[in-house]
Design a protein around this motif. Structure first.
Motif, short mmCIF file in Angstrom:
data_model
loop_
_atom_site.label_atom_id
_atom_site.label_comp_id
_atom_site.label_asym_id
_atom_site.label_seq_id
_atom_site.Cartn_x
_atom_site.Cartn_y
_atom_site.Cartn_z
N TRP A 173 -1.28 5.05 52.53
CA TRP A 173 -1.92 5.26 51.23
C TRP A 173 -3.28 4.56 51.18
N VAL A 174 -3.34 3.33 51.69
CA VAL A 174 -4.59 2.57 51.70
C VAL A 174 -5.67 3.31 52.48
N LEU A 175 -5.30 3.80 53.67
CA LEU A 175 -6.27 4.51 54.50
C LEU A 175 -6.75 5.79 53.82
N ARG A 176 -5.81 6.58 53.28
CA ARG A 176 -6.19 7.84 52.65
C ARG A 176 -7.00 7.59 51.37
N ALA A 177 -6.67 6.53 50.64
CA ALA A 177 -7.42 6.22 49.43
C ALA A 177 -8.89 5.98 49.75
N TRP A 178 -9.15 5.35 50.88
CA TRP A 178 -10.52 5.09 51.31
C TRP A 178 -11.19 6.38 51.79
N VAL A 179 -10.60 6.99 52.78
CA VAL A 179 -11.22 8.14 53.44
C VAL A 179 -11.36 9.34 52.49
N ASP A 180 -10.27 9.70 51.83
CA ASP A 180 -10.29 10.93 51.02
C ASP A 180 -11.19 10.83 49.81
N ASN A 181 -11.27 9.64 49.20
CA ASN A 181 -12.15 9.49 48.04
C ASN A 181 -13.61 9.57 48.45
N TRP A 182 -14.01 8.79 49.44
CA TRP A 182 -15.42 8.73 49.82
C TRP A 182 -15.90 10.05 50.43
N LEU A 183 -15.03 10.77 51.14
CA LEU A 183 -15.44 12.02 51.77
C LEU A 183 -15.23 13.23 50.85
N GLY A 184 -14.64 13.00 49.68
CA GLY A 184 -14.39 14.11 48.76
C GLY A 184 -15.67 14.64 48.12
N GLU A 185 -15.69 15.94 47.88
CA GLU A 185 -16.88 16.57 47.29
C GLU A 185 -17.21 16.01 45.92
N ASP A 186 -16.17 15.67 45.13
CA ASP A 186 -16.43 15.19 43.77
C ASP A 186 -16.99 13.77 43.75
N PHE A 187 -16.97 13.08 44.90
CA PHE A 187 -17.48 11.71 44.96
C PHE A 187 -18.94 11.68 45.44
N ALA A 188 -19.46 12.81 45.88
CA ALA A 188 -20.78 12.85 46.53
C ALA A 188 -21.90 12.36 45.61
N ALA A 189 -21.77 12.56 44.31
CA ALA A 189 -22.82 12.18 43.37
C ALA A 189 -22.59 10.79 42.76
N TRP A 190 -21.56 10.08 43.22
CA TRP A 190 -21.25 8.76 42.63
C TRP A 190 -22.37 7.76 42.90
N SER A 191 -22.63 6.92 41.92
CA SER A 191 -23.53 5.78 42.11
C SER A 191 -23.26 4.76 41.01
N LEU A 192 -23.87 3.60 41.15
CA LEU A 192 -23.77 2.55 40.14
C LEU A 192 -24.98 2.56 39.19
N ASP A 193 -25.76 3.64 39.23
CA ASP A 193 -27.03 3.67 38.50
C ASP A 193 -26.88 3.47 37.00
N THR A 194 -25.80 3.98 36.42
CA THR A 194 -25.65 3.83 34.97
C THR A 194 -25.01 2.49 34.59
N VAL A 195 -24.38 1.84 35.55
CA VAL A 195 -23.70 0.57 35.29
C VAL A 195 -24.64 -0.62 35.46
N LEU A 196 -25.49 -0.56 36.47
CA LEU A 196 -26.34 -1.70 36.82
C LEU A 196 -27.23 -2.20 35.68
N PRO A 197 -27.81 -1.35 34.85
CA PRO A 197 -28.65 -1.87 33.77
C PRO A 197 -27.91 -2.74 32.76
N GLN A 198 -26.57 -2.70 32.79
CA GLN A 198 -25.78 -3.53 31.87
C GLN A 198 -25.51 -4.92 32.44
N VAL A 199 -25.91 -5.15 33.71
CA VAL A 199 -25.71 -6.46 34.36
C VAL A 199 -26.88 -7.36 33.97
N ARG A 200 -26.57 -8.45 33.28
CA ARG A 200 -27.63 -9.34 32.79
C ARG A 200 -27.65 -10.69 33.50
N CYS A 201 -26.60 -11.01 34.24
CA CYS A 201 -26.52 -12.32 34.89
C CYS A 201 -27.33 -12.33 36.19
#
Length: 259
Positions: A173-201
């Protein structure tokens, strides 16, 4: 050498129990440092780094196995898109409640670095420091190439047993959770771009210049988009696991950052 007390904990959540371990100096200073592991990691795979971190900084250090990893309970399903950001609301929130943590410093390795960013963003009023190590900020071709190469390695006889030593029957499960998520088509557009501006520290981003899972474009993106002050440290001749490959340098950088 600073003496440490160590203790193991089991944290109840709606989906199952989480395993956590803490390293506590006899004279604690500052906010606790919470460690978030990588895609195939767990508390045990930090090895002696949490103890060395507690000794070097004088801070209490807490590491935990995310649900489905290490000694924590099995995950009831599969990881879904958004699992990086969701860890801040789920496992990390449960850990804060269990330990009664107010202000904190969060330190994440690899995908745990992305989760650390999410924790710093969600709890911006309480996060006093963010440390990322080999963190991915977006989906890069280099990252996917590294994952494909690792998947082929794990397909060789006996290689999955390496994961079973740490994750038991959850290893596949651990291996598939890594490989299948990152290589999945729906993950291709993922980024932290919308989260990072909320980091103030303040942010310290550590990255090996030979990291097989991401170029230095990742720490550059982190510093460019985070709202707080940031420092980037590229470690020459270092791969994806600086806390193992360059432990002394990592500790020096963290101590200097916390000062």
């Amino acid at each position: 050498m600073i003496s440490l007390n160590t203790c193991e904990h089991w944290i109840d959540t709606a989906q199952g129990k989480l395993f956590a371990q803490e390293w506590v100096p006899l004279q604690v200073q500052g906010a606790p440092i919470v460690l978030l592991h990588d895609s195939l990691g767990c508390v045990a795979l930090w090895r002696d780094f949490p103890a060395r971190l507690a000794q070097a900084t004088g801070h209490r250090v807490i590491a935990y196995d995310r649900l489905g990893f290490g000694r924590s309970d099995a995950h009831p399903g599969r990881l879904r898109l958004g699992f990086v950001e969701d860890e801040a609301r789920q496992g990390f929130t449960a850990l804060r409640g269990y330990f009664g943590i107010g202000e904190f410093i969060v330190f994440g390795h690899s995908v745990g670095g992305g989760m650390a960013v999410a924790c710093a963003a969600l709890f911006a009023e309480h996060c006093v420091g963010l440390i990322t190590e080999s963190a991915q900020a977006f989906v890069e071709a280099r990252t996917l190439e590294g994952i494909r190469a690792a998947e082929l390695q794990f397909a060789e006889p006996g290689q999955l047993q390496r994961l079973e030593r740490y994750h038991g029957g959850k290893a596949e499960w651990v291996l598939r959770a890594w490989v299948d998520n990152w290589l999945g088509e729906d993950f291709a557009a993922w980024s932290l771009d919308t989260v990072l501006p909320q980091v103030r520290c303040p942010l310290l981003s550590l990255h090996g210049d030979d990291d097989e899972f991401g170029s230095h474009a990742h720490p550059q993106r982190l510093l460019a988009l985070a709202a707080g002050p940031g420092t980037m440290r590229l470690l020459p001749g270092c791969g994806h696991v600086p806390h193992r490959e360059r432990a002394e340098e990592v500790l020096v950088e963290v101590v200097q950052f916390l000062r």
